[in-house]
Design a protein around this motif. Structure first.
Motif, PDB file in Angstrom:
ATOM      1  N   GLN A 135       0.825  -1.201   0.000  1.00  0.00           N
ATOM      2  CA  GLN A 135       0.000   0.000   0.000  1.00  0.00           C
ATOM      3  C   GLN A 135       0.867   1.263   0.000  1.00  0.00           C
ATOM      4  OE1 GLN A 135      -2.686   0.810   3.405  1.00  0.00           O
ATOM      5  NE2 GLN A 135      -4.206   1.208   1.834  1.00  0.00           N
ATOM      6  N   LEU A 136       1.967   1.164   0.757  1.00  0.00           N
ATOM      7  CA  LEU A 136       2.905   2.278   0.813  1.00  0.00           C
ATOM      8  C   LEU A 136       3.440   2.577  -0.591  1.00  0.00           C
ATOM      9  CD1 LEU A 136       4.083   3.864   3.210  1.00  0.00           C
ATOM     10  CD2 LEU A 136       6.035   2.322   3.198  1.00  0.00           C
ATOM     11  N   ILE A 137       3.708   1.497  -1.325  1.00  0.00           N
ATOM     12  CA  ILE A 137       4.267   1.659  -2.668  1.00  0.00           C
ATOM     13  C   ILE A 137       3.227   2.204  -3.641  1.00  0.00           C
ATOM     14  CG2 ILE A 137       5.232   0.378  -4.634  1.00  0.00           C
ATOM     15  CD1 ILE A 137       6.464  -1.532  -2.513  1.00  0.00           C
ATOM     16  N   THR A 138       1.956   1.741  -3.494  1.00  0.00           N
ATOM     17  CA  THR A 138       0.940   2.212  -4.437  1.00  0.00           C
ATOM     18  C   THR A 138       0.419   3.604  -4.068  1.00  0.00           C
ATOM     19  OG1 THR A 138      -0.842   1.113  -3.232  1.00  0.00           O
ATOM     20  CG2 THR A 138       0.153  -0.123  -5.033  1.00  0.00           C
ATOM     21  N   ALA A 139       0.645   4.030  -2.802  1.00  0.00           N
ATOM     22  CA  ALA A 139       0.139   5.350  -2.409  1.00  0.00           C
ATOM     23  C   ALA A 139       0.688   6.406  -3.363  1.00  0.00           C
ATOM     24  CB  ALA A 139       0.552   5.677  -0.973  1.00  0.00           C
ATOM     25  N   ASN A 140      -0.163   7.341  -3.755  1.00  0.00           N
ATOM     26  CA  ASN A 140       0.212   8.433  -4.658  1.00  0.00           C
ATOM     27  C   ASN A 140       0.559   7.980  -6.070  1.00  0.00           C
ATOM     28  OD1 ASN A 140       1.830   9.102  -1.760  1.00  0.00           O
ATOM     29  ND2 ASN A 140       0.319  10.582  -2.437  1.00  0.00           N
ATOM     30  N   ASN A 141       0.445   6.691  -6.345  1.00  0.00           N
ATOM     31  CA  ASN A 141       0.787   6.209  -7.678  1.00  0.00           C
ATOM     32  C   ASN A 141      -0.477   6.037  -8.512  1.00  0.00           C
ATOM     33  OD1 ASN A 141       1.620   4.994  -9.977  1.00  0.00           O
ATOM     34  ND2 ASN A 141       2.628   3.248  -8.999  1.00  0.00           N
ATOM     35  N   THR A 142      -0.763   7.035  -9.344  1.00  0.00           N
ATOM     36  CA  THR A 142      -1.999   6.997 -10.121  1.00  0.00           C
ATOM     37  C   THR A 142      -1.971   5.923 -11.214  1.00  0.00           C
ATOM     38  OG1 THR A 142      -1.071   8.824 -11.399  1.00  0.00           O
ATOM     39  CG2 THR A 142      -2.699   9.402  -9.739  1.00  0.00           C
ATOM     40  N   ASP A 143      -0.804   5.352 -11.470  1.00  0.00           N
ATOM     41  CA  ASP A 143      -0.720   4.266 -12.453  1.00  0.00           C
ATOM     42  C   ASP A 143      -1.190   2.920 -11.912  1.00  0.00           C
ATOM     43  OD1 ASP A 143       0.204   5.805 -14.520  1.00  0.00           O
ATOM     44  OD2 ASP A 143       2.322   5.478 -14.048  1.00  0.00           O
ATOM     45  N   THR A 144      -1.482   2.864 -10.619  1.00  0.00           N
ATOM     46  CA  THR A 144      -1.942   1.609 -10.005  1.00  0.00           C
ATOM     47  C   THR A 144      -3.073   0.984 -10.827  1.00  0.00           C
ATOM     48  OG1 THR A 144      -1.400   2.515  -7.834  1.00  0.00           O
ATOM     49  CG2 THR A 144      -2.893   0.628  -7.874  1.00  0.00           C
ATOM     50  N   THR A 145      -2.937  -0.296 -11.146  1.00  0.00           N
ATOM     51  CA  THR A 145      -4.020  -0.976 -11.871  1.00  0.00           C
ATOM     52  C   THR A 145      -5.003  -1.575 -10.866  1.00  0.00           C
ATOM     53  OG1 THR A 145      -2.916  -3.120 -11.894  1.00  0.00           O
ATOM     54  CG2 THR A 145      -2.470  -1.660 -13.759  1.00  0.00           C
ATOM     55  N   GLU A 146      -6.152  -1.972 -11.395  1.00  0.00           N
ATOM     56  CA  GLU A 146      -7.129  -2.621 -10.519  1.00  0.00           C
ATOM     57  C   GLU A 146      -6.544  -3.893  -9.907  1.00  0.00           C
ATOM     58  OE1 GLU A 146     -11.016  -2.873 -12.191  1.00  0.00           O
ATOM     59  OE2 GLU A 146     -11.765  -4.162 -10.596  1.00  0.00           O
ATOM     60  N   ASP A 147      -5.722  -4.617 -10.673  1.00  0.00           N
ATOM     61  CA  ASP A 147      -5.092  -5.832 -10.142  1.00  0.00           C
ATOM     62  C   ASP A 147      -4.156  -5.507  -8.984  1.00  0.00           C
ATOM     63  OD1 ASP A 147      -6.442  -7.181 -12.073  1.00  0.00           O
ATOM     64  OD2 ASP A 147      -4.697  -7.882 -13.180  1.00  0.00           O
ATOM     65  N   ASP A 148      -3.366  -4.426  -9.129  1.00  0.00           N
ATOM     66  CA  ASP A 148      -2.478  -4.010  -8.035  1.00  0.00           C
ATOM     67  C   ASP A 148      -3.301  -3.704  -6.782  1.00  0.00           C
ATOM     68  OD1 ASP A 148      -0.328  -4.011  -9.830  1.00  0.00           O
ATOM     69  OD2 ASP A 148      -0.553  -1.872 -10.297  1.00  0.00           O
ATOM     70  N   TYR A 149      -4.356  -2.931  -7.004  1.00  0.00           N
ATOM     71  CA  TYR A 149      -5.221  -2.533  -5.892  1.00  0.00           C
ATOM     72  C   TYR A 149      -5.800  -3.769  -5.192  1.00  0.00           C
ATOM     73  CZ  TYR A 149      -9.672  -1.229  -3.734  1.00  0.00           C
ATOM     74  OH  TYR A 149     -10.730  -1.118  -2.875  1.00  0.00           O
ATOM     75  N   LEU A 150      -6.266  -4.724  -5.999  1.00  0.00           N
ATOM     76  CA  LEU A 150      -6.842  -5.931  -5.415  1.00  0.00           C
ATOM     77  C   LEU A 150      -5.811  -6.709  -4.616  1.00  0.00           C
ATOM     78  CD1 LEU A 150      -9.293  -7.399  -8.029  1.00  0.00           C
ATOM     79  CD2 LEU A 150      -9.757  -6.909  -5.630  1.00  0.00           C
ATOM     80  N   ALA A 151      -4.583  -6.750  -5.124  1.00  0.00           N
ATOM     81  CA  ALA A 151      -3.518  -7.456  -4.398  1.00  0.00           C
ATOM     82  C   ALA A 151      -3.302  -6.806  -3.035  1.00  0.00           C
ATOM     83  CB  ALA A 151      -2.231  -7.464  -5.224  1.00  0.00           C
ATOM     84  N   VAL A 152      -3.358  -5.472  -2.999  1.00  0.00           N
ATOM     85  CA  VAL A 152      -3.170  -4.767  -1.725  1.00  0.00           C
ATOM     86  C   VAL A 152      -4.283  -5.125  -0.746  1.00  0.00           C
ATOM     87  CG1 VAL A 152      -3.160  -2.509  -0.593  1.00  0.00           C
ATOM     88  CG2 VAL A 152      -1.907  -2.819  -2.733  1.00  0.00           C
ATOM     89  N   ILE A 153      -5.541  -5.037  -1.189  1.00  0.00           N
ATOM     90  CA  ILE A 153      -6.613  -5.252  -0.216  1.00  0.00           C
ATOM     91  C   ILE A 153      -6.750  -6.733   0.141  1.00  0.00           C
ATOM     92  CG2 ILE A 153      -7.818  -3.147  -0.949  1.00  0.00           C
ATOM     93  CD1 ILE A 153      -9.999  -4.831  -2.142  1.00  0.00           C
ATOM     94  N   GLU A 154      -6.360  -7.617  -0.763  1.00  0.00           N
ATOM     95  CA  GLU A 154      -6.354  -9.029  -0.383  1.00  0.00           C
ATOM     96  C   GLU A 154      -5.370  -9.261   0.756  1.00  0.00           C
ATOM     97  OE1 GLU A 154      -5.973 -11.840  -3.584  1.00  0.00           O
ATOM     98  OE2 GLU A 154      -7.835 -11.151  -4.520  1.00  0.00           O
ATOM     99  N   ALA A 155      -4.241  -8.560   0.709  1.00  0.00           N
ATOM    100  CA  ALA A 155      -3.224  -8.755   1.754  1.00  0.00           C
ATOM    101  C   ALA A 155      -3.590  -7.984   3.014  1.00  0.00           C
ATOM    102  CB  ALA A 155      -1.854  -8.328   1.237  1.00  0.00           C
ATOM    103  N   LYS A 156      -3.901  -6.703   2.875  1.00  0.00           N
ATOM    104  CA  LYS A 156      -4.026  -5.905   4.097  1.00  0.00           C
ATOM    105  C   LYS A 156      -5.364  -6.114   4.800  1.00  0.00           C
ATOM    106  CE  LYS A 156      -6.093  -1.586   2.793  1.00  0.00           C
ATOM    107  NZ  LYS A 156      -6.520  -0.368   3.361  1.00  0.00           N
ATOM    108  N   THR A 157      -6.393  -6.525   4.104  1.00  0.00           N
ATOM    109  CA  THR A 157      -7.700  -6.715   4.750  1.00  0.00           C
ATOM    110  C   THR A 157      -8.188  -8.161   4.692  1.00  0.00           C
ATOM    111  OG1 THR A 157      -8.314  -4.459   4.119  1.00  0.00           O
ATOM    112  CG2 THR A 157     -10.098  -5.914   4.832  1.00  0.00           C
ATOM    113  N   ALA A 158      -8.202  -8.726   3.475  1.00  0.00           N
ATOM    114  CA  ALA A 158      -8.859 -10.023   3.316  1.00  0.00           C
ATOM    115  C   ALA A 158      -8.099 -11.146   4.023  1.00  0.00           C
ATOM    116  CB  ALA A 158      -9.021 -10.340   1.829  1.00  0.00           C
TER     117      ALA A 158
END
Lengths: 338, 338
Positions: B163-186
């Motif tokens: 999440q730290l890495i994707t923060a402020n990164n507008t190039d984040t893809t939906e797959d990247d985002y999903l990987a983050v929430i799967e790890a940090k929440t799910a």
């Protein structure tokens, strides 16, 4: 896994793929020539066996993705044609090995290579094609593309092993199933699309977008493929209904029907898929249970979710012919009749 | 990540959670006692700081999952209460660390611990709670549960870094985002549910089903949470609109709006989220762009997909009060007003 529709059939029946076919036609003519050239060998058995599968009418969706992705990224050169050939060889190698593992006797309506030339020859010619595939990638000289495609090769192999483990296992969850298809199918779709941006030296954001497009398209494609295996419609597409059932493959229509079913129904799935005791009427019973639990419709619904993600992944690219053609490939994948 | 709704509010406004609350009420009374007991220490700062967050009115969804899952599996004993406490401590530790990383000043409507006691104290008390969490798991004596929860702890940490890495990164893809929430929440939702089957000594198939239920519920929950951050409705829920926007967090509503937007719109997102130059009207502009591109509705649509998978994961369990209560938790997660 296999692509099952003949090119000519798909042209007639699938209008949404037509723009992609038109777009890549010239490049694919060269790719098809490369495929024939690179399947040559002084060992006669190799081209003979390889061409048996190569000529059997897959629609070559994966190499078309590489060609179209590189066009979307404005690539000028011929590296994309070689990478596309490498992608198709990697896929063909997987099919040869798959048929050995699954003990399949039919592939795209033809007797499998393993039945004609034996399992050992099929395994080794698969390895040969994989070797040729790597040689071509090396010749293209893009370390980035090489890394992406070799990663994919490892993941596909992992996915095949995962599939071996889930085969006949009625306890497979939807998450397990998704992990299998992400590895065995979506990884190559993702790599095939991503390398298009990489050889065109486009920024990481575009490579990531194409990777995401490919991955989600691949998942959607496999979900629909797995739905078609239980659908009357697919006999028109050159595949026979119930192949997965007879192989004890645990695909999403089965996962959903098993989990939503009664104790009696679960016993049916365990007898047929786990113990492999399949009687004459069992395929029809399986199809009826799948219909009863709405499992084909829900599999298609899940596919549409991935299709939507694939669509959004492409949104950063400017509108135009190439993007439309790729959107058409998504449309084709999620709306194949079932 | 955080749970933002006060227990009392949710009881009123969210009928679909009521059966779960009723089911776990007695057990949760003990869990709440354990939480207070185990946050004690001779070092005064520790209970003071810990209770600041603990008393701040999270609804404790994660430990409730552990309690309900163990009931679904017919567990009799008190190990589930200790594991539930461990789960909540792990979550609380994450929140303390999160607030330091995000430099947050408000959490659940209260000044954050880091502003009151400093960043160092917040980090260390988080570590203390994590340590207490592991001690409780060890005391329960289930190696299986210990492995699942310690794996989750590692994955959550990985997710925070992602999440730290994707923060402020507008190039984040939906797959990247999903990987983050799967790890940090799910991952924690998955582990919280899975251990219920494990301490009850149920077969692997039930543990896997509960894991899949928890994982997909967690993804759905986070998707909706991220939608709520741009929705007028959420002010009623005790969180202020636009926190994620001000923090430069790249969540799905932003990913979709950025990718679907025009060049001008992308410039807006880059200025505000990448460069962090946020003016007075920018939150409203962000909300307008998100509405224009239908990104909240589509985020909720994606959440419903994961909710459907979570529902199917539970299908193997017999119908009854406990299963209904867990299905209610899915219903709650995907239908929070936005």
């Amino acid at each position: 896994m296999g692509i099952v529709v003949k090119l000519s059939d798909s042209r007639d029946s699938n209008a949404s793929l037509a723009p992609l076919f038109a777009l890549v036609e010239e490049d694919m003519a060269r790719v098809n020539q490369f495929i024939l050239d690179k399947a040559r060998s002084n060992v006669d058995l190799i081209p003979e066996l390889a061409r048996h599968l190569i000529d059997s009418g897959g629609k070559r969706l994966r190499p078309m993705l590489t060609i179209a992705a590189s066009k979307l990224c404005g690539y000028e050169g011929d590296g994309h044609q070689w990478l596309a050939t490498a992608v198709e060889f990697m896929h063909t190698a997987t099919l040869l090995h798959d048929d050995v593992v699954d003990e399949s006797s039919l592939r795209r309506g033809k007797t499998t290579a393993r039945l004609l030339w034996g399992n050992e020859a099929s395994v080794l010619v698969g390895d040969y094609l994989l070797g040729q595939s790597f040689k071509m990638m090396v010749d293209v000289g893009s370390l980035g593309a090489l890394r992406i495609l070799s990663d994919a090769a490892a993941i596909i192999a992992e996915g095949e092993v995962m599939q071996l483990i889930t085969a006949n296992n009625t306890d497979t969850t939807e998450d397990d199933y998704l992990a299998v298809i992400e590895a065995k199918t979506a990884a190559l779709f993702a790599a095939a699309a991503e390398v298009g941006a990489v050889i065109a030296d486009r920024p990481k954001s575009e490579a990531a977008a194409l990777r995401s497009f490919g991955r989600n398209l691949g998942v959607a494609f496999q979900l629909v493929d797995d739905a078609l295996d239980y659908s009357g419609e697919q006999s028109e597409l050159g595949k026979s209904v119930g192949d997965d059932f007879r192989d004890g493959k645990i695909t999403l229509p089965v996962v959903l029907s098993y989990r939503r079913g009664s104790a009696d129904e679960r016993e049916f799935w365990e007898r047929t898929l786990k113990q492999g005791e399949i009687g004459d009427d069992d395929l029809q019973t399986a199809i009826d249970l799948i219909a009863k639990h709405n499992a084909l419709a829900d599999t298609m619904e899940r596919a549409r979710h991935y299709g939507a993600i694939a669509r959004d992944a492409l949104a950063i690219f400017p509108d135009g012919d190439v993007k439309s053609a790729l959107l058409g490939a998504i449309e084709f994948s999620v709306s194949r009749p079932y």
